[in-house]
Structure formats: structure tokens, C-alpha cells
Design a protein around this motif. Sequence first.
Motif, mmCIF file in Angstrom:
data_model
loop_
_atom_site.group_PDB
_atom_site.id
_atom_site.type_symbol
_atom_site.label_atom_id
_atom_site.label_comp_id
_atom_site.label_asym_id
_atom_site.label_seq_id
_atom_site.Cartn_x
_atom_site.Cartn_y
_atom_site.Cartn_z
ATOM 1 N N THR A 155 0.410 -1.221 0.389
ATOM 2 C CA THR A 155 0.560 0.000 -0.298
ATOM 3 C C THR A 155 0.550 1.092 0.676
ATOM 4 O OG1 THR A 155 0.306 0.270 2.549
ATOM 5 C CG2 THR A 155 -2.232 -1.393 1.237
ATOM 6 N N SER A 156 2.216 1.058 0.020
ATOM 7 C CA SER A 156 3.008 2.326 0.150
ATOM 8 C C SER A 156 2.721 2.992 -1.255
ATOM 9 C CB SER A 156 4.338 1.287 -0.018
ATOM 10 O OG SER A 156 4.999 3.145 0.165
ATOM 11 N N PRO A 157 2.616 4.458 -1.113
ATOM 12 C CA PRO A 157 2.842 5.158 -2.320
ATOM 13 C C PRO A 157 3.694 5.592 -3.335
ATOM 14 C CG PRO A 157 2.843 6.909 -0.492
ATOM 15 C CD PRO A 157 2.664 5.497 0.328
ATOM 16 N N TRP A 158 5.450 5.095 -2.451
ATOM 17 C CA TRP A 158 6.396 4.459 -3.452
ATOM 18 C C TRP A 158 6.442 3.326 -4.325
ATOM 19 C CZ3 TRP A 158 8.783 9.288 -3.950
ATOM 20 C CH2 TRP A 158 8.805 9.992 -2.646
ATOM 21 N N LEU A 159 5.125 2.854 -4.101
ATOM 22 C CA LEU A 159 5.205 0.862 -5.030
ATOM 23 C C LEU A 159 5.176 1.340 -6.622
ATOM 24 C CD1 LEU A 159 5.930 -1.730 -4.249
ATOM 25 C CD2 LEU A 159 2.801 -1.388 -4.765
ATOM 26 N N PRO A 160 4.790 2.183 -7.227
ATOM 27 C CA PRO A 160 4.924 2.537 -8.319
ATOM 28 C C PRO A 160 6.194 2.338 -8.810
ATOM 29 C CG PRO A 160 2.215 3.274 -7.537
ATOM 30 C CD PRO A 160 3.687 2.943 -6.517
ATOM 31 N N LEU A 161 6.971 3.792 -8.170
ATOM 32 C CA LEU A 161 7.986 4.296 -8.139
ATOM 33 C C LEU A 161 8.639 3.326 -8.836
ATOM 34 C CD1 LEU A 161 9.383 6.668 -9.515
ATOM 35 C CD2 LEU A 161 10.511 7.266 -7.327
ATOM 36 N N GLY A 162 8.939 2.774 -7.829
ATOM 37 C CA GLY A 162 9.698 1.626 -7.179
ATOM 38 C C GLY A 162 10.102 0.227 -7.989
ATOM 39 N N LEU A 163 8.415 0.007 -8.500
ATOM 40 C CA LEU A 163 8.393 -0.888 -10.136
ATOM 41 C C LEU A 163 8.864 -0.145 -10.917
ATOM 42 C CD1 LEU A 163 4.733 -2.466 -8.974
ATOM 43 C CD2 LEU A 163 7.175 -3.387 -8.652
ATOM 44 N N PHE A 164 8.433 0.743 -11.489
ATOM 45 C CA PHE A 164 8.983 1.204 -12.300
ATOM 46 C C PHE A 164 10.439 1.163 -12.631
ATOM 47 C CE2 PHE A 164 10.331 5.166 -14.712
ATOM 48 C CZ PHE A 164 9.800 5.474 -16.431
#
Length: 247
Positions: free
Chosen positions: A51-60
Motif C-alpha cells: 500500500t506504499s505510495p512509493w511502490l509504483p515508482l519502485g516498480l517502474f
Amino acid sequence: MPTKFAWIITTIGAALFCLYNVLNFIGVLQTAQGLVQNRSTFLKILVAVVTSPWLPLGLFLFGVIVLLYIYVASLIKAPRTPKEPQPLFALECGPEVPGSERPALWANGPEGLPVKFLRVVVHVAGKESVANCTGYLTEIRKNDQKKWEGDNAKLTFAPGENPDALSKTIHERMPEFLDVLIVTSRNEIFAGTKGRGWPYIPPLHEIFSEAGEYLLSVSITGPGIATAAPQLRFTWTKNWETSRLRF
């Protein structure tokens, strides 16, 4: 294999990225977070990461790194070219082998002198012909006694008088015949050297002064092919018709 593994990681990362956005859109993740707040620490950490908001950036960023790795690895990896099978010598020798014993007439008066050539039949086992093949007699022994050594007596391929007798091209499925010894009807022994001379000490009549079994070491060489080093057994009966050469 590194490229295949990288594509698997990229696929998993993309799937997780899509899953996150779908769950976030319908509000399921917030519900899941509330349900497991009092569960195990592992689940709490898992939900916090997902649920971290940083997850999309990390996956990218992870996907970018993997794609860069695939690109760099493809540049570094040298293309593998299959090796051509290396040709090899295949040898035959003995009275039962066609061409290994060959009668002939040496010019000696109007009728000629009957002789018998004792030869090694040389084939090339492979896809290519081999040029500039040479043969040598390197040692003669009787029992445990060395009768001659320390030189390389260059032998001829038949016919011995041809210009290429000392450096023969051997073609696939086309054997050539390496002259080792010649025994005359006068029960004299000559080496298969050019001109049949023997410029070494001791002379051949002294080396083969006794009847019996002799071991002859021969080497056959060619560029790009492993040297063949057969050992031949010369049975000297002091009778040119019954004397034999074989492996």
C-alpha cells in the motif's frame, strides 16, 4: 539464461504493478489494511509495502533496471559459432589391408628386381582434406634394445618419385600410402625415404642383422590435425615374401 531470467523478473514486476493499481482503484487495499492490522508482523509489513505510495515508482525503476541489464548483456554476450569437427588421421596396416603390402619391380637389368613395399594406409576421418601431410620414422627397437633413434627419417608417400611424395594432400575417402620399408627379393631392407637412402648410423643392414620382431615408431603430421604416432611391428624372417609389417 540471464536474458530469460530477466524477462521473467520484468513480467512479475509488471504484473504486481497492474495488481496494485486495480486494488487501489476499487479501494480494496484500504479494507485489507484494516482487517490485518492486528495480525502477524509479516502481514503488516507486506501490507505496508503493497500500500506504499512509493511502490509504483519502485516498480517502474526496477523495470528500467532490468531492461537496461538485458540490453547490456546482449551487447556483451559474444555470439557462439559452432566449431567445425577437426579432421583426424585414420590408419591401417597389415597384410590383410589393401595397399599395405605392394609388390613392385625396381629397375635392375632387363627384368627388374622384385621388391615388396610395406606401407601404412593413411585416411582422413573428417569433412576436410589435409594438405602438406608428412611422415617420419623416428625409432627402431628390438625387444628392449633401441637399435636407432635421435633423428626423424622423412618417409615418402607413394609414388615415391613424385614431386609431392614428401608433402602429400590427403583427401576425404581417398587414402594415401606411406612407404615405411621395402624388402627386396635379395632379402635386403631399404627405408621408405626419398631415393631409398639411409644417411644414418648404424646402417639398416646392421640394424636388421637378426631375424625377429622389431618395433618401429612412426609419426604422421599435418596442419590443423592431431599428429598420429603409431607403433608398427616388423616381423623380419630374412625372407622377403614372409616378412610382415602390422600394428
